[in-house]
Design a protein around this motif. Structure first.
Motif, PDB file in Angstrom:
ATOM      1  N   LYS A   6      -6.688  16.018  30.315  1.00 44.19           N
ATOM      2  CA  LYS A   6      -5.497  16.866  30.276  1.00 44.19           C
ATOM      3  C   LYS A   6      -5.575  17.882  29.142  1.00 44.19           C
ATOM      4  O   LYS A   6      -5.242  19.059  29.323  1.00 44.19           O
ATOM      5  CB  LYS A   6      -4.247  15.995  30.122  1.00 44.19           C
ATOM      6  N   SER A   7      -6.027  17.447  27.974  1.00 41.06           N
ATOM      7  CA  SER A   7      -6.128  18.353  26.832  1.00 41.06           C
ATOM      8  C   SER A   7      -7.225  19.395  27.047  1.00 41.06           C
ATOM      9  O   SER A   7      -7.061  20.565  26.689  1.00 41.06           O
ATOM     10  CB  SER A   7      -6.400  17.559  25.548  1.00 41.06           C
ATOM     11  N   SER A  10      -5.993  22.022  29.482  1.00 39.11           N
ATOM     12  CA  SER A  10      -5.038  22.912  28.829  1.00 39.11           C
ATOM     13  C   SER A  10      -5.765  23.996  28.030  1.00 39.11           C
ATOM     14  O   SER A  10      -5.407  25.182  28.078  1.00 39.11           O
ATOM     15  CB  SER A  10      -4.122  22.105  27.898  1.00 39.11           C
ATOM     16  N   LYS A  13      -7.469  26.552  30.411  1.00 38.29           N
ATOM     17  CA  LYS A  13      -6.503  27.482  30.999  1.00 38.29           C
ATOM     18  C   LYS A  13      -6.112  28.560  29.993  1.00 38.29           C
ATOM     19  O   LYS A  13      -5.968  29.738  30.350  1.00 38.29           O
ATOM     20  CB  LYS A  13      -5.265  26.720  31.489  1.00 38.29           C
ATOM     21  N   LYS A  14      -5.962  28.172  28.732  1.00 37.55           N
ATOM     22  CA  LYS A  14      -5.658  29.153  27.690  1.00 37.55           C
ATOM     23  C   LYS A  14      -6.815  30.132  27.511  1.00 37.55           C
ATOM     24  O   LYS A  14      -6.607  31.329  27.322  1.00 37.55           O
ATOM     25  CB  LYS A  14      -5.377  28.436  26.370  1.00 37.55           C
TER      26      LYS A  14
END
Length: 226
Positions: A6-7, A10, A13-14
């Motif tokens: 999940k991290s 994230s 995506k950034k």
């Protein structure tokens, strides 16, 4: 299929958004090095990691960001120092992410070094994956299109079938017919070598046909005695 935590997802995506913003805010021609190139190199990096049993997160992150220096008016954007420029542009962004100092350094080194020849890089699995993915995107059917979009200002063909002593090229053919095939011989990974071999086989046939056709047309013109 690659599953990121999940991290990690994230962060990726950034990074994708960061790269898209950089390209969309710059109006200059990218010469085949825009966000579409970044996406293809990212896909190839993930594929190489999967086949080479390497952790994909850092190579994928690096691939997303590796060419943002192209979206700049800085003169380095058009030469082998675009990696250095990309590193400068992404430095603050990478510092804002939850990366260890060691991982951030690996990513930055790979971004800076990827335009160079193999013997000039700070070797890691990240730069090896990135360089293979970046070079594969210029091989095969992609070669003429990328060469033409990057050096549109040059003539198609001058008759030179080798690079000048200083490594410079004087035609679009010089890029896809002479320089790019040399990149295909520089693959780090077994998977990269396999992909390159297949694409180089196609490119060799294409280059032979290109020289045959353009030489025929030039010979026809010379017969006019103008």
């Amino acid at each position: 299929m690659i599953n990121f935590s999940k991290s990690e997802l994230s962060i990726l995506k950034k990074a994708k958004q960061f790269a898209q913003d950089k390209y969309s805010s710059h109006q200059a021609k990218f010469g085949g090095h825009g966000i579409d190139h970044a996406m293809r190199v990212t896909d190839l990096a993930a594929y190489l990691c999967l086949k080479e049993n390497q952790p994909p997160f850092l190579p994928v992150l690096t691939a997303l960001l590796h060419d943002v220096g192209r979206a700049s008016d800085d003169p380095r954007s058009q030469n082998s120092l675009h990696g250095q420029l990309s590193r400068e542009i992404v430095d603050q962004f990478l510092s804002s992410l939850t990366l260890t100092k060691e991982d951030r350094m690996l990513v930055e080194n790979a971004i800076e070094d990827h335009p160079f020849l193999n013997e000039k890089v700070r070797q890691s699995y990240i730069v090896e994956i990135l360089m293979d993915a970046d070079r594969i995107d210029s091989l095969g059917a992609m070669s003429p299109l990328k060469a033409a979009s990057y050096r549109w200002d040059l003539p198609l063909y001058t008759g030179n079938l080798k690079l000048a002593e200083d490594g410079q090229i004087d035609s679009i053919f010089g890029y896809f017919g002479v320089r790019v095939p040399e990149w295909g011989k520089m693959m780090w990974t077994k998977t990269g070598k396999k992909l390159a071999t297949k694409r180089l086989k196609f490119l060799k046939k294409y280059n032979q046909e290109f020289v045959k056709e353009i030489t025929f047309m030039e010979d026809c013109f010379s017969e006019l005695k103008i």
